[in-house]
Structures are given as C-alpha cells and as structure tokens.
Design an enzyme around this catalytic site. Structure first.
Site, short mmCIF file in Angstrom:
data_model
loop_
_atom_site.label_atom_id
_atom_site.label_comp_id
_atom_site.label_asym_id
_atom_site.label_seq_id
_atom_site.Cartn_x
_atom_site.Cartn_y
_atom_site.Cartn_z
N GLU A 49 0.84 -1.20 0.00
CA GLU A 49 0.00 0.00 0.00
C GLU A 49 0.88 1.25 0.00
O GLU A 49 2.03 1.21 0.45
CB GLU A 49 -0.88 -0.03 1.27
N ASN A 196 -12.58 -1.22 -0.71
CA ASN A 196 -11.85 -1.85 0.39
C ASN A 196 -12.50 -1.46 1.73
O ASN A 196 -12.88 -0.30 1.91
CB ASN A 196 -10.40 -1.36 0.40
N GLU A 197 -12.62 -2.40 2.62
CA GLU A 197 -13.19 -2.14 3.95
C GLU A 197 -14.35 -1.15 3.87
O GLU A 197 -14.34 -0.08 4.50
CB GLU A 197 -12.10 -1.66 4.93
N GLU A 321 -6.04 -9.15 3.91
CA GLU A 321 -5.23 -8.43 4.89
C GLU A 321 -5.19 -9.27 6.15
O GLU A 321 -6.24 -9.59 6.73
CB GLU A 321 -5.81 -7.04 5.22
N GLN A 370 2.18 -6.15 5.60
CA GLN A 370 2.40 -5.81 4.20
C GLN A 370 3.83 -6.19 3.80
O GLN A 370 4.64 -6.45 4.67
CB GLN A 370 2.15 -4.33 3.97
O1 AHR Z 1 -2.92 -2.54 6.26
C1 AHR Z 1 -3.20 -1.31 6.85
C2 AHR Z 1 -4.68 -0.93 6.76
O2 AHR Z 1 -5.43 -1.82 7.52
C3 AHR Z 1 -5.31 -0.96 5.41
O3 AHR Z 1 -5.09 0.20 4.68
C4 AHR Z 1 -6.77 -1.10 5.72
O4 AHR Z 1 -7.49 -1.74 4.71
C5 AHR Z 1 -6.77 -1.84 7.03
O5 AHR Z 1 -7.61 -1.26 7.97
#
Ligand code: AHR
Length: 513
Positions: A49, A196-197, A321, A370
């Site tokens: 990211e 996302n989310e 994630e 990540q």
């Molecule tokens: O990985 C960090 C963050 O965690 C991401 O941007 C988000 O999707 C999650 O809350």
C-alpha cells in the site's frame, strides 16, 4: 568407568527428564494417496500500500538513486522477493485505494499532482509510483497483479475507465493514452477489488448498501474477452460474518469471484494499546497465539455462510489483509506502521498458513499486510541496508506448498495452555508438491516446551523428514540492521517417530524413504 553416587545419579536422570516427560505429544496420520484441494499459490500473496516506507524507500527509490535499482525498484529487495516466489501483489491500498485517482499516477512523473496521504501520516504523496510503475514491479517479480479500485470516492466511470486503460487492445482513446505513456501491450490483471473495507475507511457502509453499490460499479467493468480479472467484493473482518452472508446472497454470483476478509492479530486485542513488537512477556506470546488461532474459527464461520449461499463453491474467500499489528515504535511516525518482526511473527505466519491450507477449497488467495517496512513485513530497509525478517524465512520455507495438492490428515495434539486458556500445541500441513515430493509443515506454538510428534504415513514409504527448521532461544529474537542473521533457518533431519520440535519452532520437511 566412573561410578555415579546415588545423589549425582538422581540429578543426571532429572536433567534428562524434561525432554521426555514435559514435551507436548502430537500424532499425525495420513494416507499419501489421498488428495485434498490444491493449495492455490495465491495464498502466498503480498500487499503493498502507499503507506509509510512500504512503496517509497522500501521498494521504489527512483531511477536516479544511488541504491542499485531497475526501473526505480531496488535490486536487493526485488531479488529477495523473487527468492520467495511472490505470486501476487495487491496495490494501491487498503484505505489508500478509496482515495486513489488513477489518472494522477500516469504520464510524466514530474507533472503528477502531489496529494496528501490522509490515512497514513498526512505525508505528501508524489504519485511517482502509479499504474505503469506498479506493473513494472509485478513484472520484475514475476508476480500477478491485484488492483484495488476506488469505490469510496471514485465513480463507476472512473473505475471502468481505469480497467479499460489497463486492459484494452483496441484503438480506443484510453488504450492509446496507455500506449503514449509507454505501454503498448495491455496489462494483465489477476484480481480487481471493488472497494476496500466498505464497513470502515472505505465508506462506513452497511453490507446491504455496499452490495447494491458493488452491483452498480461491477456492471460497468469490462475487458476484452478472456481478460476479466477475478472480481473481489470487499467483505467483513474479525468475527463478523454478516458481510460474507449478505454479499454472497445479495450480489449475483456471476458478478463476483470472491469476497475479501481482514483479520489482524493484536497481542492485547486493543487498538489503543496493541502490544509491542519486542520485549513482550510470555503472557503476550500466548495471547498472540490465541488471537491468531482465531483465524481458524473466523474462516470456518465465514465459509459456512458461503456454503449456504454458494453451495457449488464458485466464490473464493480471500483473506487479503492479515498479520500482526503492534504499537508503533516510540521515535517513529505512528502512521507509518513500521514494526520489528520476531520469532513470534514467524510462528504466527506458519500457524495461519496451516489454517489457510486446511481451508484451501475456499481460501484461494490471501495477502499479508504488508510486503516491506509495514506491519508484518518480509523485509525491512534503512537507506541502502536491507534485512530479511523471520516471517520472510517462513514464506521461503513454505514456498513448496504453492500449488501443492493438500493431503487430508488427522492430528491429535496436546494443548499449549496458559492461565486457564489454550490453543493446540502443534499445527501442521501435509501436501504433495508440484515437484511430486511429499511435504509436511509443523509448528510448535509453545515458547517454552518442545513437542514430540509421531508421523504415521500410509500409502507411501517414508521413514525420515528432511528439510529446514526455524527457531530461536528468545521469544523476540529478530534480525536487525546490526545483527541481520540472528534468526535463520537451519537444516533439519529426523525419523518420523518422535520427531522433536523445539519450543517455538517451524519445520518444513520432505518425507523420504
Ligand atoms: O494494512 C493497513 C490498513 O489496515 C489498510 O489500509 C486497511 O485496509 C486496514 O484497515
């Protein structure tokens, strides 16, 4: 010969006892001729990211950097990632994705707008890494692309046009713009996330509302025949199964390929004080294991919703994630989510792989959060220096499971108990690799007690396990820039009877006659 006095003898016997008496006992039985589902290599995916020093510095330093690079990407980091066979990279977010406007990341780099990264430290985002640079990265890695589209602040038109820009082989204005920016051939996209989310940073929606939005946006996503990526609906997190349930019943199955899911391991289960990456107590080792092992229940519960709404098994359950999330280091920008990575993280990774393998029929893709310098990273960098984390080594050891065929097994194991709570002491995977070899992975979750494992193998002649082990003396043993080789795999060989797993260890071994 020296005769031992009774007292000395008693001491000598007692010294031998802990190994044989205190070790956890586990036994694993399988028939190597049986086949379970294939372990999709995409389970070993990565997430990159625009966050902290994940992309900028960690991966991309620019063509003019004195750090050796190819197309701006650091050669040392790329070479290390190729070694673990990264199958897929998810980009550009995360929360960042729902504020990302793709047009700002194409064309001459010095003309791209500078934005504020509102989610992660409020730093300036130069957009130096955009669509073309991301594809340089995946092509250097030999990995597939997982693009996450912007549903939160983008329009269906913007999303549809990005897909056309990337994939069209026609003479359309958008495809020609891509060509003018240096890319004649269309880009290949394996997965495309529609937001996302959505329950949080992606728009604070309810699953019913998101389902409608998904249907709306996905309607306009078009590619040349055969080039449509797998479409990912943004699902729930942690113990919540309502997102999986609502999405898989409200979105026509033909319109999506899978539902994403997020679950982070916080040692203290508290977002305000998550626990530290190093110098933690045995208590926090246990709570980390207990929390990470919840993945087993969370996946099972979500898969049960999919089995109800999608009995033919079309949809994948994409854990895109996951990993550990600790308190930020005191002298660092908290929004950069930089954390050290220890033997505990290695065990967490292996425990999760064993869970994903068990559910490989639905868990067809995951991406750990990540890849570099952020959360449970494979690699940490400091200017020109690079260090490989214990988690990196687990990915390396487990790469034999990519596209392997799982073998069903039964496991009986003691519990690792702590203050009235417990998790299994040992978890495992068994599979036949694409090289035809038989592999087993074993993890001892207990930081203080060894485990003795009996492997009962039917259907093939096997008497020894030969491979690699990762373990360490200290719970928080880690690799630092000053001491980069503190935690390293070592070779491992054992008979299948009473195979001894040291405390806090991960073994991946081939079973041989
Ligand atoms: O990985 C960090 C963050 O965690 C991401 O941007 C988000 O999707 C999650 O809350």
């Amino acid at each position: 010969m020296k005769i031992l006095q009774p007292k000395v003898l008693a001491f000598a016997v007692a010294a031998l006892l802990p190994l044989s008496v205190q070790a956890h006992q586990a036994s694993i039985t399988f028939d190597a001729s049986q086949q379970g589902p294939v372990i999709n290599r995409d389970i070993y995916g990565q997430f990159a990211e625009h966050l902290g020093r994940g992309i900028y510095e960690g991966l991309w330093v620019g063509k003019d950097s004195k750090i050796p690079n190819t197309k701006g990407f650091r050669n040392d980091v790329i070479a290390a990632l190729k070694e673990i066979k990264v199958p897929l990279v998810r980009w550009p977010g995360g929360c960042f994705a729902d504020e990302y406007h793709w047009r700002e990341g194409i064309g001459p780099q010095n003309k791209r707008p500078i934005k504020v990264n509102t989610h992660w430290g409020g730093v300036e985002e130069t957009n130096a890494v955009g669509t073309h640079e991301f594809f340089d990265l995946v092509e250097l890695l030999g990995a597939e692309a997982y693009i996450n589209g912007n549903l939160g602040t983008g329009t269906p038109q913007e999303m549809a046009e990005w897909l056309e820009y990337m994939t069209s082989d026609k003479n359309s204005t958008l495809a020609n713009e891509r060509r003018a920016n240096g890319r004649d051939k269309p880009f290949e996209i394996a997965y495309f996330g529609v937001g996302n989310e959505a329950w949080g940073c992606g728009g604070n929606m309810r699953p019913e509302y998101y389902s409608d939005l998904y249907r709306h946006y996905a309607t306009f996503l078009k590619t040349p025949p055969g080039k449509m990526p797998k479409l990912v609906a943004s699902g729930g997190d942690t113990a919540d199964t309502s997102w999986t349930d609502v999405l898989s019943s409200q979105i026509p199955l033909r319109m999506m390929d899978g539902i994403s899911y997020h679950f982070y391991t916080l040692p203290k289960n508290d977002w305000k004080d998550k626990g530290d990456a190093l110098n933690f107590s045995q208590d926090e080792w246990f709570t980390t294991m207990e929390r990470t092992y919840r993945m087993e229940k969370y996946v099972s519960d979500n898969v049960a919703k999919l089995d109800k709404n999608d009995p033919d098994g079309k949809l994948g359950f994409y854990v895109d994630e996951w990993g550990t999330w600790y308190n930020p280091e005191p002298d660092r920008e908290p929004g950069f989510l930089y954390q050290q990575n220890s033997m505990r993280d290695a065990v967490v990774a292996a425990v999760n792989f064993n869970i994903f393998h068990k559910h490989a029929d639905r868990v067809r893709m995951t991406s750990i959060a990540q890849m570099v310098n952020v959360l449970q990273a494979m690699i940490l960098t400091d200017n020109e220096k690079m260090v490989l984390t214990p988690t990196y080594y687990v990915y390396d050891m487990y790469k034999v499971f990519q596209d392997a065929t799982s073998i069903p097994f039964t496991i009986k194991t003691d519990k690792y108990s702590f203050e009235g709570d417990n998790v299994p002491a040992v978890t495992a995977s068994v599979a036949k690799g694409t090289d035809g070899k038989l592999y087993v992975a074993l993890v001892n979750l207990d930081p203080t007690e060894s485990a003795s494992v009996n492997l009962h193998v039917n259907g093939v002649k096997a008497s020894k396990a030969v491979g690699q082990i990762l373990t360490a003396d200290q719970m928080d043993a880690h690799n630092s820039f000053d001491n980069p080789q503190q935690v390293q795999p070592a070779s491992f060989s054992s008979s299948l009877n009473k195979l001894s797993l040291p405390a806090k260890s991960v073994v991946v071994a081939e079973l041989v006659p």
